[in-house]
Design a protein around this motif. Structure first.
Motif, PDB file in Angstrom:
ATOM      1  N   MET A 131       0.850  -1.200   0.000  1.00 20.57           N
ATOM      2  CA  MET A 131       0.000   0.000   0.000  1.00 20.57           C
ATOM      3  C   MET A 131       0.884   1.248   0.000  1.00 20.57           C
ATOM      4  N   THR A 132       0.626   2.138  -0.898  1.00 22.70           N
ATOM      5  CA  THR A 132       1.365   3.392  -0.943  1.00 22.70           C
ATOM      6  C   THR A 132       1.028   4.225   0.295  1.00 22.70           C
TER       7      THR A 132
ATOM      8  N   MET B 240       1.026   7.838   2.601  1.00 21.52           N
ATOM      9  CA  MET B 240       0.673   9.242   2.383  1.00 21.52           C
ATOM     10  C   MET B 240       1.799  10.038   1.757  1.00 21.52           C
TER      11      MET B 240
ATOM     12  N   PRO C  72       6.031   9.935  -3.107  1.00 24.34           N
ATOM     13  CA  PRO C  72       6.089  11.005  -4.094  1.00 24.34           C
ATOM     14  C   PRO C  72       5.289  10.619  -5.337  1.00 24.34           C
ATOM     15  N   ARG C  73       4.832  11.642  -6.071  1.00 23.72           N
ATOM     16  CA  ARG C  73       4.108  11.373  -7.304  1.00 23.72           C
ATOM     17  C   ARG C  73       5.028  10.708  -8.341  1.00 23.72           C
ATOM     18  N   VAL C  74       4.481   9.767  -9.119  1.00 26.59           N
ATOM     19  CA  VAL C  74       5.242   9.154 -10.211  1.00 26.59           C
ATOM     20  C   VAL C  74       5.336  10.158 -11.361  1.00 26.59           C
TER      21      VAL C  74
ATOM     22  N   LEU D 276       4.135   1.455 -13.093  1.00 27.38           N
ATOM     23  CA  LEU D 276       4.336   2.489 -12.070  1.00 27.38           C
ATOM     24  C   LEU D 276       3.060   3.278 -11.780  1.00 27.38           C
TER      25      LEU D 276
ATOM     26  N   VAL E 180       0.329   8.692 -14.466  1.00 28.96           N
ATOM     27  CA  VAL E 180      -0.846   9.356 -15.021  1.00 28.96           C
ATOM     28  C   VAL E 180      -0.389  10.566 -15.813  1.00 28.96           C
ATOM     29  N   SER E 181      -0.591  10.522 -17.115  1.00 25.02           N
ATOM     30  CA  SER E 181      -0.243  11.713 -17.886  1.00 25.02           C
ATOM     31  C   SER E 181      -1.312  12.756 -17.602  1.00 25.02           C
TER      32      SER E 181
END
Lengths: 334, 334
Positions: B1-2, B4, B7-9, B52, B55-56
């Motif tokens: 589980m990621t 909080m 970092p954003r991918v 990963l 999300v573009s």
């Protein structure tokens, strides 16, 4: 008047009008590198932007800042009446007071992860999801995409998300318990046929079944579309059914069915006891006045304050935040 | 589980995982320069992005493509009941079939141009605005910002925008004309006190006044909040008023007031004739069944098809597209 074919105003247009470079326009309008551009030039750029009607791009800004002021809520559900729209209005006002803008996103997708991706593409500061559209994989995607707050309004905790528990099964349980205590033994449970309600209807039915097992009464799910003809058809079938009570899913369906039962010459509550849910004002306009289940939910304003707090305190651990309570409001229909 | 703090991918992460440059990731995921990257590499980049959860960015894509698939509608109005929410649901489904996503934008602003700017920041393909929040300056801003289709649902044509005319005054005119023909002479007109309804209420009252002048009857606007206590208060004041009829703004308010009048011992329609509007199903559940004004509006699905056509045919000249018709549905309350 600008015509249809007018090209969009770009930062290059602003740069040309102000006699500066595009980089300077970007510095000024995005407030980066404040020391680098004189106040005179800054003012010239701002004037040119205002004169040309240049709109900087919220999403481009959020790409730089990492987040927007948007709070996104999916709007994939069919109309569920005044309760929900009042609550949304309250939430929207509350978010506005905290500096956010509520956006209801009408995307559909059979895959919860694809749906979450379409939300993430708007780079919201928070996503609040009613119902059970939020899987752990969807939560992961949102988090990886930089959405700081993922809030589920759900019957059970969603791993990785903040959750406010809404126990729709509790509504069915309370209704059937009440009817059993009133001596009713054969209870119909309305299953609405309108889009988007089956999730809640299934949960309410599950709670009704639980209470029926405890109290030794019989449950029969009955489909009902929100149409006069469908209610009349169901009411006609009542005579041979032996049902002495009905849990009407919510107040709207309960009142539609009550009217049809009365038109068939059945007495409410004499022949058939009726319980609704949501405790709308219309429950008190009907004759007999309708017994209902009230949701002591957080108001929309309270939810707005909660979302703001979570955005401001990014260290808060995901988990169950609180559980919305329910209670039966007894009136004359049962 | 990621957790909080994950970092954003980013596209750099995808580049690293696929062993290529960021430029290559951009070429592949945005489908630019298709000849430049081998199919093997393309697949490696796509796999890494999927693995990963990259999300573009819809807005970044819309910056490149010049538009998104979003259709934006402001949602600044209070709950206006089942009519509007059914219609929105229908619109949303229709837009989805045409490949668009409806977004209801909850921004508030006292300045119509500032409000339009906050819509433009999401770079929608089309903006559809009910009511009169759309000034010519706001239309200009939207056009300059590259919003291809600006559609007003309005009582009168908005310069520069496509307009579907909704004549709310017509509802008041039809109601009062009907009541005058039934011999009523002193007609109360409900002015709802809930947020967001005053615009429509004012238009309906204006139409009622017109018809009153034509038919020589008297009009009195009466404020009413959608609450039992407020309806009871208004009903108590009825005895000394001399009012022999009421136009109830819409079906919800008309039914609330009908119940209160009946509780005061007044007969509907004997003592007081009642007319609602919107022709909701609840109008037929009440006793007496409520006379109402039906809006023969474009369905939401038809509006979706219209929006799609306008987006596909950017040369279409702005102007009045059509006028939504209304008619009185006579039942037992008048």
């Amino acid at each position: 008047m600008t015509t249809m074919s007018a090209p969009r105003v770009t930062s290059a247009d602003v740069a040309r009008a102000a006699g500066v470079s595009r980089a300077t326009v970007s510095f000024v309008l995005n407030d980066t590198e404040p020391g680098r551009v004189s106040e005179t030039t800054r003012q010239r750029v701002r004037d040119a932007a205002a004169r040309l009607g240049y709109v900087s791009h919220a999403a481009a800004r959020s790409l730089r800042a990492g987040r927007s002021n948007l709070v996104l809520m999916p709007a994939t559900q069919a109309a569920i009446g005044r309760l929900v729209s009042d609550w949304l209005d309250d939430l929207q006002q509350g978010l506005h007071r905290h500096g956010y803008t509520l956006v209801l996103h009408g995307g559909h997708d059979s895959d919860p992860v694809d749906l979450a991706r379409s939300w993430a593409e708007l780079r919201p500061a928070a996503v609040a999801v009613p119902g059970m559209q939020l899987t752990p994989a969807a939560v992961d995607l949102l988090r990886n995409a930089g959405v700081g707050v993922v809030l589920a309004l759900s019957p059970e905790a969603v791993p990785g998300a903040y959750t406010v528990i809404f126990r729709h099964d509790e509504a069915g349980r309370l209704a059937v318990e009440h009817l059993a205590q009133r001596g009713r033994r054969r209870i119909a449970v309305v299953m609405p046929q309108e889009r988007g309600l089956d999730l809640y209807a299934g949960q309410r039915l599950a709670g009704a079944r639980q209470a029926a097992a405890t109290h030794g009464v019989q449950i029969t799910p009955v489909p009902l579309a929100y149409r006069l003809a469908d209610a009349a058809r169901l009411a006609r079938s009542w005579h041979d059914s032996g049902w002495d009570a009905v849990f009407g899913y919510n107040d709207d369906y309960a009142l539609l069915l009550t009217r049809a039962l009365q038109d068939e010459g059945l007495d409410v509550p004499g022949d058939v006891a009726v319980v609704g849910a949501d405790d709308l004002l219309v429950a008190q306009l009907a004759r007999p006045r309708l017994t209902s289940i009230a949701f002591d939910t957080s108001s929309g304003a309270e939810l707005a304050a909660l979302i703001d707090r979570l955005i401001q305190q990014p260290g808060t651990e995901p988990g169950v935040l609180h559980t919305a309570a329910m209670r039966l409001v007894e009136r004359d229909s049962s």
